[in-house]
Design an enzyme around this catalytic site. Structure first.
Site, PDB file in Angstrom:
ATOM      1  CB  SER A 110      -0.919   0.011   1.226  1.00  0.00           C
ATOM      2  OG  SER A 110      -0.164   0.295   2.400  1.00  0.00           O
ATOM      3  CB  SER A 112       0.336   3.363   4.666  1.00  0.00           C
ATOM      4  OG  SER A 112       1.236   2.301   4.886  1.00  0.00           O
ATOM      5  CE  LYS A 167       0.443   1.334   8.743  1.00  0.00           C
ATOM      6  NZ  LYS A 167      -0.169   1.923   7.522  1.00  0.00           N
ATOM      7  CB  SER A 272      -1.034   5.946   7.148  1.00  0.00           C
ATOM      8  OG  SER A 272      -0.548   4.950   8.024  1.00  0.00           O
TER       9      SER A 272
END
Length: 309
Positions: A110, A112, A167, A272
């Site tokens: 993704s 994010s 993350k 995100s």
């Protein structure tokens, strides 16, 4: 554990394959090979006796040596299923060891973590930086280092342990994280920001505000969408563990990170779903530290290959 989660757990599949092929390899070494040797010795003894009787009667057998060798080779030859298991076992065992204790490859699914990581990036994750863990169980058995603010970390999604998320570590245990008007404050110290030229997201062909963020000793880039709120209040879950450690308003939030947990955010701040939405990441969920981009087949650029900041 559901069938879908088992099929999605490559480490578990690899472990089962390693065990099965390893058992077959050991059984062949300890049992089957000896049985084939005994059968070959018996067949060769009978072969030699038969030829001896023929020679005594004056009958000459042509190519006796070649026939004898072929007979022995045929009996000693491993069955196909044993041969393949013996060939695959060391390869599977090596891959399992590397993935479990040293480095594991991941693909970014993704946006994010844009602009740090792009969709399709193939990265390597260091599995021992934060301690050595038992494969499959993900149970830490040797403590080494703790995650630091600014690290890019892969972890098991707290809502679904079969999914791996990536993350950036924003807060470590005991930190007070305040995010107001899209600016971070950690333990009362404002995080430094420097404006950069706007960033064009290729997927949406829209420009976003881009900044460098100085999070401790780590300087990295982030994106902000001016039209988006700091937190999507309506998306914040109400029942995640330690939810009482956070307070939210329309300008942002404030959280005190509980012991044994970490607060994570994506670098693409307004695109995100992270700790702002679903809560803290427990230490037991940690997979490893992302440290290297080695390929992106859909967006190849030599300048992007290398270490992750």
């Amino acid at each position: 554990m559901t069938l879908q989660s088992i099929l999605g757990n490559f480490a578990l599949i690899l472990f089962v394959l390693m065990v099965v092929t390893g058992i077959i390899w050991v059984l062949d070494l300890m049992v089957f090979a000896k049985q084939r040797r005994a059968a070959a010795d018996a067949a060769l003894a009978e072969y030699d006796a038969r030829h001896a009787r023929s020679a005594a009667k004056g009958i000459r057998m042509d190519e006796q040596g070649n026939s004898r060798a072929k007979l022995e080779a045929d009996i000693l030859r491993q069955p196909t299923w044993i041969e393949y298991s013996g060939s695959f076992f060391p390869v599977i065992a090596l891959v399992f060891f590397l993935r479990s204790f040293l480095w594991e490859p991941f693909k970014i699914p993704s946006s994010s973590m844009v602009p740090t990581l792009l969709v399709g990036d193939l990265i390597l994750v260091n599995k021992y930086t934060y301690g050595i863990r038992l494969p499959i169980l993900n149970q830490k058995v040797v403590q080494l280092n703790d995650p630091q603010r600014g690290d890019v970390m892969v972890f098991k999604y707290p809502k679904d342990m079969s999914q791996d998320y990536i993350k950036r570590v924003i807060g470590v245990p005991g930190d007070k994280i305040v995010y107001q008007n899209k600016r971070l404050t950690v333990n009362g110290q404002a995080v430094g920001y420097t404006a950069m030229e706007d960033y064009l997201e290729e997927g949406t062909l829209t420009y976003q505000k881009q900044f460098t963020e100085q999070l401790g000793d780590v300087q990295h880039r982030i994106l902000n969408n001016e039209k988006a709120p700091p937190v999507q209040i309506g998306q914040v879950e109400e029942n995640y563990p330690h939810r009482e450690a956070c307070t939210f308003n329309y300008e942002g939030f404030s959280c005190v990170v509980p012991e044994g947990n970490y607060f994570m955010m994506g670098d693409n701040r307004d695109n995100s779903a992270d700790s702002r939405i679903w809560g803290f990441v427990p230490d037991k969920n940690i997979v490893g530290k992302a440290f290297f981009v080695w390929m992106n087949l859909g967006n190849f650029n030599f300048e992007r290959l290398g270490g992750i900041r």
